[in-house]
Structure formats: structure tokens, C-alpha cells
Motif scaffolding. Structure first.
Motif, PDB file in Angstrom:
ATOM      1  N   UNK A  58       0.349  -1.258  -0.043  1.00 31.23           N
ATOM      2  CA  UNK A  58       0.497  -0.271  -0.202  1.00 31.23           C
ATOM      3  C   UNK A  58       0.957   0.836  -0.071  1.00 31.23           C
ATOM      4  N   UNK A  59       2.246   1.259   0.899  1.00 26.13           N
ATOM      5  CA  UNK A  59       2.841   2.543   0.974  1.00 26.13           C
ATOM      6  C   UNK A  59       3.434   2.662  -0.929  1.00 26.13           C
ATOM      7  N   UNK A  60       3.648   1.801  -1.382  1.00 26.37           N
ATOM      8  CA  UNK A  60       4.282   2.142  -2.356  1.00 26.37           C
ATOM      9  C   UNK A  60       2.943   3.064  -3.355  1.00 26.37           C
ATOM     10  N   UNK A  61       2.293   2.503  -3.305  1.00 27.08           N
ATOM     11  CA  UNK A  61       1.257   3.602  -3.860  1.00 27.08           C
ATOM     12  C   UNK A  61       0.922   4.933  -3.337  1.00 27.08           C
ATOM     13  N   UNK A  62       1.259   4.919  -2.471  1.00 24.62           N
ATOM     14  CA  UNK A  62       1.044   6.495  -1.636  1.00 24.62           C
ATOM     15  C   UNK A  62       2.384   7.599  -2.513  1.00 24.62           C
ATOM     16  N   UNK A  63       3.887   6.590  -2.300  1.00 26.21           N
ATOM     17  CA  UNK A  63       4.292   7.104  -3.109  1.00 26.21           C
ATOM     18  C   UNK A  63       4.497   7.391  -4.427  1.00 26.21           C
ATOM     19  N   UNK A  64       3.933   6.463  -5.344  1.00 29.11           N
ATOM     20  CA  UNK A  64       3.647   6.593  -6.624  1.00 29.11           C
ATOM     21  C   UNK A  64       2.631   7.622  -6.620  1.00 29.11           C
ATOM     22  N   UNK A  65       1.685   7.661  -5.922  1.00 28.78           N
ATOM     23  CA  UNK A  65       1.259   9.189  -6.256  1.00 28.78           C
ATOM     24  C   UNK A  65       1.937  10.154  -6.268  1.00 28.78           C
ATOM     25  N   UNK A  66       3.350  10.323  -5.503  1.00 25.37           N
ATOM     26  CA  UNK A  66       3.822  11.511  -5.329  1.00 25.37           C
ATOM     27  C   UNK A  66       4.479  12.095  -6.752  1.00 25.37           C
ATOM     28  N   UNK A  67       5.524  10.823  -7.020  1.00 28.51           N
ATOM     29  CA  UNK A  67       6.759  10.485  -7.916  1.00 28.51           C
ATOM     30  C   UNK A  67       6.256  10.541  -9.067  1.00 28.51           C
ATOM     31  N   UNK A  68       5.610   9.626  -9.647  1.00 32.71           N
ATOM     32  CA  UNK A  68       5.295   8.885 -11.454  1.00 32.71           C
ATOM     33  C   UNK A  68       4.402   9.984 -12.023  1.00 32.71           C
ATOM     34  N   UNK A  69       4.885   9.513 -12.961  1.00 38.24           N
ATOM     35  CA  UNK A  69       5.185  10.620 -14.291  1.00 38.24           C
ATOM     36  C   UNK A  69       3.338  10.005 -14.831  1.00 38.24           C
ATOM     37  N   UNK A  70       3.204   9.128 -14.114  1.00 39.41           N
ATOM     38  CA  UNK A  70       2.189   8.412 -15.103  1.00 39.41           C
ATOM     39  C   UNK A  70       0.046   8.903 -14.605  1.00 39.41           C
ATOM     40  N   UNK A  71      -0.001   8.565 -15.882  1.00 37.69           N
ATOM     41  CA  UNK A  71      -1.728   9.266 -15.195  1.00 37.69           C
ATOM     42  C   UNK A  71      -3.121   7.686 -14.560  1.00 37.69           C
ATOM     43  N   UNK A  72      -2.359   7.521 -13.254  1.00 37.96           N
ATOM     44  CA  UNK A  72      -3.123   6.580 -12.876  1.00 37.96           C
ATOM     45  C   UNK A  72      -3.170   6.944 -10.681  1.00 37.96           C
ATOM     46  N   UNK A  73      -4.680   6.417 -10.666  1.00 43.42           N
ATOM     47  CA  UNK A  73      -4.920   7.058  -9.350  1.00 43.42           C
ATOM     48  C   UNK A  73      -3.966   5.836  -8.220  1.00 43.42           C
ATOM     49  N   UNK A  74      -2.848   6.130  -7.998  1.00 40.65           N
ATOM     50  CA  UNK A  74      -2.100   5.404  -6.981  1.00 40.65           C
ATOM     51  C   UNK A  74      -2.301   5.488  -6.229  1.00 40.65           C
ATOM     52  N   UNK A  75      -3.195   6.370  -5.318  1.00 43.43           N
ATOM     53  CA  UNK A  75      -3.322   6.619  -4.003  1.00 43.43           C
ATOM     54  C   UNK A  75      -4.428   6.005  -3.557  1.00 43.43           C
TER      55      UNK A  75
END
Length: 301
Positions: free
Chosen positions: A255-272
């Protein structure tokens, strides 16, 4: 596509060959394309993006472990690795990408479990994977960057420590694991199942591998038990309990991977939201009536 075409031209395996390039769906840390050449070549090129180190990805280990998975008879052959281009080229595997519902078919479940066994019985991987260490690293990143967490995430620290103690009370040998076997990382041709995507691969408890699939694919208790029975030669109550507990570890840690990706990923996806779904799965187990008994079974070995 002009930059991609330019980079593809620099690959030795594609130099001077006419080709047709199509995007492949999926991939939350890579852009994956299928490249078919006019002379019969058929490849997948994984184009990496973002800060791999922030997510704990070692691209060299990914390459080495992809080679070893192929030697184990469950992965695609590596054609070329170009870290300077952030590209890994593998052979295209024909077959169907599994979905969560695919595992309702007992034959698919059995083939998938067989593929996991072959991977685990293959050559050791570069590096180890421990979700307790991974979660601690991810949590430190979340805290240092001031990233938002869902309310109640920290409520389960004591229970997390209980889970760790139970698993360590009956340690098991580690085996080469993919550690990210969601349904889309299984390719099934009707007679055999292949495993792809070794970004997070490393030697780990086999039960984590099984638990990761169980939680990612939404298995209920009955299907989780069937999954464990398909994998283990002579399944025990401790085996099933360990898989269920490691499913909890997978959901809570990833789950933490998703919260980090929500802040840093260039992809348009709802990581949070991706992370929130996994946190809520974990929270339900932490709060549920079964955890204490599962930990007792795990600790007994």
C-alpha cells in the motif's frame, strides 16, 4: 514515439530490421511495447521510467533474475539489456494474460501454481526481498517527504510486530520469488503458465509469493486454501495460515508503494486509491477475528 524509435534503433537486436511497434497495456513503472520485425522477430521492450531507487528497484538485479527465471523454465528469454537506455528486451510470450477471475478455473489455478513451484525450484536470485524491511524503507520515504497516509495507517504497528514475531518463530528457507505476482504477470497458453516482470524479485519466503497473489487477485479464504493446496505437495494448516498472513504483509506493505507513486510517478493513474484499496484489505484482517489464530498456527510451524 520519435524518442522511442530513436532508442529502438540503438538496440543491437533491432538494428537494420524493419519493425512494427504497438503499446502493451499495464505497467505502472514501465512503458512496455511489443516489437515485431518483418523477418519474424517478436519482442517485448520494457522502457523504464521514474526513480527506480526510490521504489527499491534494482534494474541490474531485475535483468539477472529475468535470465534466471528463463533458466527455470517459467520466464521469457532475455534478448538484450541496455541500462544506458533503460531498456530490457525479452521474447514475446504468446498466450492469455490472466485476470482475477481466471483463477476460478481449477486447471488454470493448477498450472499457475506449477509455474510458481518451478520458479521457486530454479536458480537463486540476486538479492533478497523482505517485506518488513521494504515497508520500513517505504515508510521512511513517506515520512521524509511528508506524503499523506490514510487515517489509521499507524494504528497497526503493534499488530505488525506480532505478525513479524510469528513468522520469525518458524522461519522457512527462502527461494527465488517474483514478489509481485498479480494476475497480469501470469501468461497462460492453455497448456503452460509463464511468469513475467521481475522488478521486485529476490529470494523470499514462498508463502509471501502465494499470499501476494491471493490478496492481489482477491481470493477468498476458500480459494486461498485451494491455491495453497495446488502449490504444496502435502499442505498443512500452518502452510495455509502462513499464506494468509503473508497476504496481509503484502497488502499492508505494498500500500505504501501506491502512496509514494501518487507523489512521484509520471503516469496518469490513481496510485493513491490503489494504495488505499490494499491498506483497507490489510486493516480488515488486522481488525478481524482470525488473525490471532492464524499467528498461533504460523508460530507452531
Amino acid at each position: 514515439m520519435s524518442q522511442l524509435d530513436s532508442d529502438l534503433d540503438r538496440l543491437a537486436c533491432l538494428a537494420g530490421r524493419s519493425r512494427h511497434v504497438t503499446d502493451l497495456p499495464g505497467g505502472l513503472t514501465n512503458h512496455n511495447v511489443r516489437v515485431r520485425t518483418d523477418d519474424g522477430g517478436d519482442y517485448v521492450v520494457r522502457c523504464s521510467h521514474g526513480d527506480a531507487g526510490l521504489l527499491g528497484i534494482d534494474r541490474d538485479a531485475e535483468h539477472h533474475n529475468t535470465v534466471r527465471a528463463a533458466r527455470a523454465g517459467v520466464g521469457a528469454q532475455v534478448v538484450e539489456y541496455r541500462p544506458d537506455l533503460q531498456m530490457l528486451v525479452i521474447e514475446f510470450l504468446p498466450g492469455d494474460v490472466l485476470t482475477d477471475d481466471s483463477f476460478a478455473d481449477p486447471d488454470v489455478l493448477a498450472r499457475a501454481a506449477g509455474a510458481v513451484r518451478r520458479l521457486h525450484g530454479g536458480p537463486r536470485f540476486d538479492g533478497d526481498f523482505d517485506m518488513f524491511a521494504r515497508r520500513a524503507s517505504y515508510l521512511a520515504t513517506v515520512v521524509s517527504r511528508g506524503l499523506p497516509l490514510p487515517r489509521g495507517y499507524d494504528d497497526f504497528e503493534d499488530a505488525w510486530s506480532d505478525v513479524r514475531r510469528a513468522l520469525e518463530a518458524a522461519p522457512r528457507p527462502t527461494v527465488p520469488c517474483n514478489n509481485d505476482l498479480l494476475a497480469a504477470n501470469f501468461i497462460d497458453d492453455g497448456g503452460r503458465t509463464w511468469l513475467i516482470d521481475y522488478e521486485y524479485s529476490g529470494n523470499n519466503d514462498a508463502a509471501f509469493e502465494l499470499g501476494n497473489t491471493a490478496t492481489e487477485c482477491g481470493f477468498d479464504v476458500a480459494r486461498t486454501e485451494a491455491w495453497a493446496e495446488a502449490y504444496f505437495d502435502d499442505v498443512t494448516r500452518a502452510d495455509v495460515a502462513r499464506v494468509r498472513v503473508q497476504a496481509l504483509c503484502s497488502a499492508y506493505g505494498w500500500s505504501l508503494w501506491g502512496f509514494i507513486q501518487a507523489a512521484v510517478s509520471p503516469f496518469e493513474f490513481d496510485f493513491y486509491d490503489w494504495g488505499l484499496v490494499r491498506f483497507e484489505k490489510a486493516a480488515a484482517v488486522f481488525r478481524g477475528p482470525d488473525l490471532a489464530n492464524l499467528l498461533t498456527e504460523v508460530a507452531r510451524g
